[in-house]
Motif scaffolding. Structure first.
Motif, short mmCIF file in Angstrom:
data_model
loop_
_atom_site.label_atom_id
_atom_site.label_comp_id
_atom_site.label_asym_id
_atom_site.label_seq_id
_atom_site.Cartn_x
_atom_site.Cartn_y
_atom_site.Cartn_z
N UNK A 25 7.23 -2.43 14.95
CA UNK A 25 8.53 -2.11 14.35
C UNK A 25 9.35 -1.12 15.18
N UNK A 26 8.76 -0.56 16.23
CA UNK A 26 9.44 0.47 17.02
C UNK A 26 10.58 -0.09 17.86
N UNK A 27 11.63 0.71 18.02
CA UNK A 27 12.80 0.30 18.79
C UNK A 27 12.46 0.11 20.27
N UNK A 28 11.65 1.00 20.83
CA UNK A 28 11.29 0.91 22.25
C UNK A 28 10.57 -0.40 22.55
N UNK B 121 12.78 -12.86 19.32
CA UNK B 121 13.83 -12.23 18.51
C UNK B 121 13.29 -11.01 17.78
N UNK B 122 14.07 -9.97 17.72
CA UNK B 122 13.63 -8.76 17.03
C UNK B 122 13.68 -8.98 15.53
N UNK B 123 12.94 -8.19 14.74
CA UNK B 123 12.97 -8.32 13.28
C UNK B 123 14.39 -8.16 12.75
N UNK B 124 14.70 -8.88 11.68
CA UNK B 124 16.06 -8.89 11.14
C UNK B 124 16.04 -9.26 9.67
N UNK B 125 17.18 -9.16 9.02
CA UNK B 125 17.30 -9.61 7.64
C UNK B 125 18.68 -10.25 7.46
N UNK B 126 18.82 -11.00 6.35
CA UNK B 126 20.06 -11.71 6.05
C UNK B 126 20.49 -12.62 7.20
N UNK B 127 19.50 -13.26 7.85
CA UNK B 127 19.74 -14.15 8.98
C UNK B 127 19.90 -15.58 8.47
N UNK B 128 19.83 -16.54 9.38
CA UNK B 128 19.87 -17.95 9.02
C UNK B 128 18.62 -18.64 9.56
N UNK B 129 18.14 -19.64 8.81
CA UNK B 129 16.96 -20.40 9.21
C UNK B 129 17.26 -21.88 8.99
N UNK B 130 17.14 -22.66 10.06
CA UNK B 130 17.44 -24.10 10.00
C UNK B 130 16.18 -24.87 10.31
N UNK C 33 0.81 -1.22 0.00
CA UNK C 33 0.00 0.00 0.00
C UNK C 33 0.84 1.27 0.00
N UNK C 34 1.94 1.27 0.75
CA UNK C 34 2.72 2.50 0.91
C UNK C 34 4.07 2.45 0.18
N UNK C 35 4.47 1.26 -0.28
CA UNK C 35 5.78 1.07 -0.91
C UNK C 35 6.92 1.43 0.03
N UNK C 36 6.64 1.44 1.33
CA UNK C 36 7.66 1.78 2.32
C UNK C 36 8.42 0.52 2.74
N UNK C 37 9.73 0.67 2.91
CA UNK C 37 10.55 -0.44 3.38
C UNK C 37 10.30 -0.68 4.86
N UNK C 38 10.06 -1.92 5.21
CA UNK C 38 9.82 -2.29 6.61
C UNK C 38 10.59 -3.56 6.93
N UNK C 39 10.68 -3.84 8.21
CA UNK C 39 11.31 -5.06 8.68
C UNK C 39 10.53 -5.53 9.89
N UNK C 40 9.80 -6.64 9.74
CA UNK C 40 8.97 -7.14 10.83
C UNK C 40 9.01 -8.66 10.85
N UNK C 41 8.71 -9.20 12.00
CA UNK C 41 8.69 -10.65 12.15
C UNK C 41 7.46 -11.22 11.45
N UNK C 42 7.72 -12.05 10.46
CA UNK C 42 6.63 -12.66 9.70
C UNK C 42 7.09 -14.04 9.25
#
Length: 383
Positions: free
Chosen positions: A169-172, A182-191, A140-149
């Motif tokens: 998504x807030x730091x607080x 675990x906080x949202x992340x990218x380029x992680x590992x999944x086993x 909808x917004x084309x905004x970059x986000x990072x969330x646990x999904x």
């Protein structure tokens, strides 16, 4: 990159090419296979020169590629090309050297949003692969986000299902949740660990035992051959969830067959007891020794003259060998030596079918609890 361990072939796809020309920022590598035994590379498709009538599989970075050894297919989806986040899905069929387009935009088919640097893993037996999100671009917004999904894709049904998502998504917020999730992340590992298969094995193994035990509990009129219901359940249901390549687990599965023949042995003992005039799998209280006698666990039970052929064969020293459900073949139980139980009535031993089932089910429950975090299990120490 994935590896086909059976054919010893390695597959690589995509990635950005680094050149000395600063103006060429978006050059991507194609798809290649590498034969480990011969040390030879083969180009499967090129990013810039693909046949006009063929499916155009565009190279990218930050995508996912999985190998399904059961169908000999590669699954390629998501990623980033130039500044575009992708949500397309392709299959490369290894044996026919053919590329198929499954979806140009699976986000429109109730799938994840377009993204890259997500991580994925596959269960070929269940026909599913699992995706933990990375960087995403909302529709909808084309905004970059990072969330646990977390998503599951059913290969046979071509269907996505979202298992879990946290919209925060807030730091607080994530600072407060640091010890809970675990906080949202990218380029992680999944086993992937097939816990579900092992859980099914433990549950079905218990079910098989109970089928055998229920046969043992009603021996009269039974055949001396293994119970067909138990045998069919072992072959179809239990075997289906056993990792036969695991030596320890395979051995444990094979040992379950002894329960089938244990049932046959119980029937033979029951028939033998009936031929000696014992019509119940328990001794009548009237045939038990006097309650005034002290209990001697190595003492041979005094049985009347009608059953003298049993007198020299059985002693309480071997009581554990005959602790089958409901007693075995007319063997006296400990309760036969206890006072004030009631004369002339069948007296169950201390290990009845209900008691044994309760104990084994409790052990199963405690074993399944080990798959859960300690924070949601009952305390192991004294309160």
């Amino acid at each position: 990159m994935v590896i086909d361990s059976e054919s010893q072939v390695l597959y690589v796809f995509g990635g950005r090419i680094i050149t000395s020309d600063a103006n060429q920022n978006f050059l991507y590598s194609g798809m290649y296979s590498y034969e480990i035994l011969t040390g030879r590379w083969r180009m499967i498709c090129n990013d810039t020169s693909q046949p006009e009538n063929a499916i155009q599989l565009k190279s990218r970075i930050g995508h996912s590629m999985l190998l399904n050894p059961a169908t000999r297919e590669l699954y390629i989806f998501a990623g980033q090309r130039k500044k575009d986040y992708l949500s397309d899905f392709y299959i490369y069929e290894i044996d026919t050297d053919t590329i198929y387009e499954c979806s140009r935009d699976y986000s429109k088919q109730s799938g994840p949003d377009a993204g890259f640097t997500q991580r994925a893993t596959i269960d070929p037996e269940l026909g599913e692969f699992y995706v933990l999100s990375g960087l995403m671009r909302e529709k909808t917004t084309a905004q970059e986000t990072m969330k646990n999904s977390f998503w599951v894709y059913n290969i046979r049904k071509d269907k996505w299902a979202r298992v879990y998502q946290n919209e925060n998504t807030g730091t607080d917020y994530w600072n407060l949740m640091a010890d809970k999730e675990p906080c949202p992340r990218f380029a992680h590992q999944l086993v992937y660990d097939n816990v579900l298969r092992r859980v099914k094995f433990y549950v079905r193994r218990q079910r098989f035992r109970e089928i055998c035990e229920s046969s043992n509990d009603s021996l009269s009129g039974k055949s001396v051959f293994p119970d067909l219901k138990a045998l069919n359940y072992l072959q179809r249901e239990v075997s289906a969830v056993v990792d036969h390549k695991n030596e320890e687990e395979s051995k444990e599965f094979r040992e379950l067959t002894t329960l089938l023949f244990s049932n046959s042995l119980n029937q033979l003992n029951f028939n033998s007891a009936q031929s000696n005039g014992l019509n119940s799998p328990y001794f009548p209280r009237s045939n038990a020794p006097s309650s005034k006698l002290p209990i001697n666990w190595s003492q041979k039970p005094e049985i009347d003259s009608k059953n003298t052929n049993l007198k020299s064969e059985m002693s309480f020293a071997n009581r554990d060998d005959f602790s089958q459900v409901g007693g075995m073949g007319g063997i006296p139980s400990v309760s036969d030596y206890l006072p004030n139980v009631g004369f002339g009535k069948p007296v169950p031993g201390p290990s009845t079918l209900a008691d044994e089932t309760f104990q084994t089910r409790t052990q199963l429950f405690e074993r399944l609890l080990l798959f859960f975090p300690s924070s949601i299990r009952e305390p192991t120490n004294n309160l």
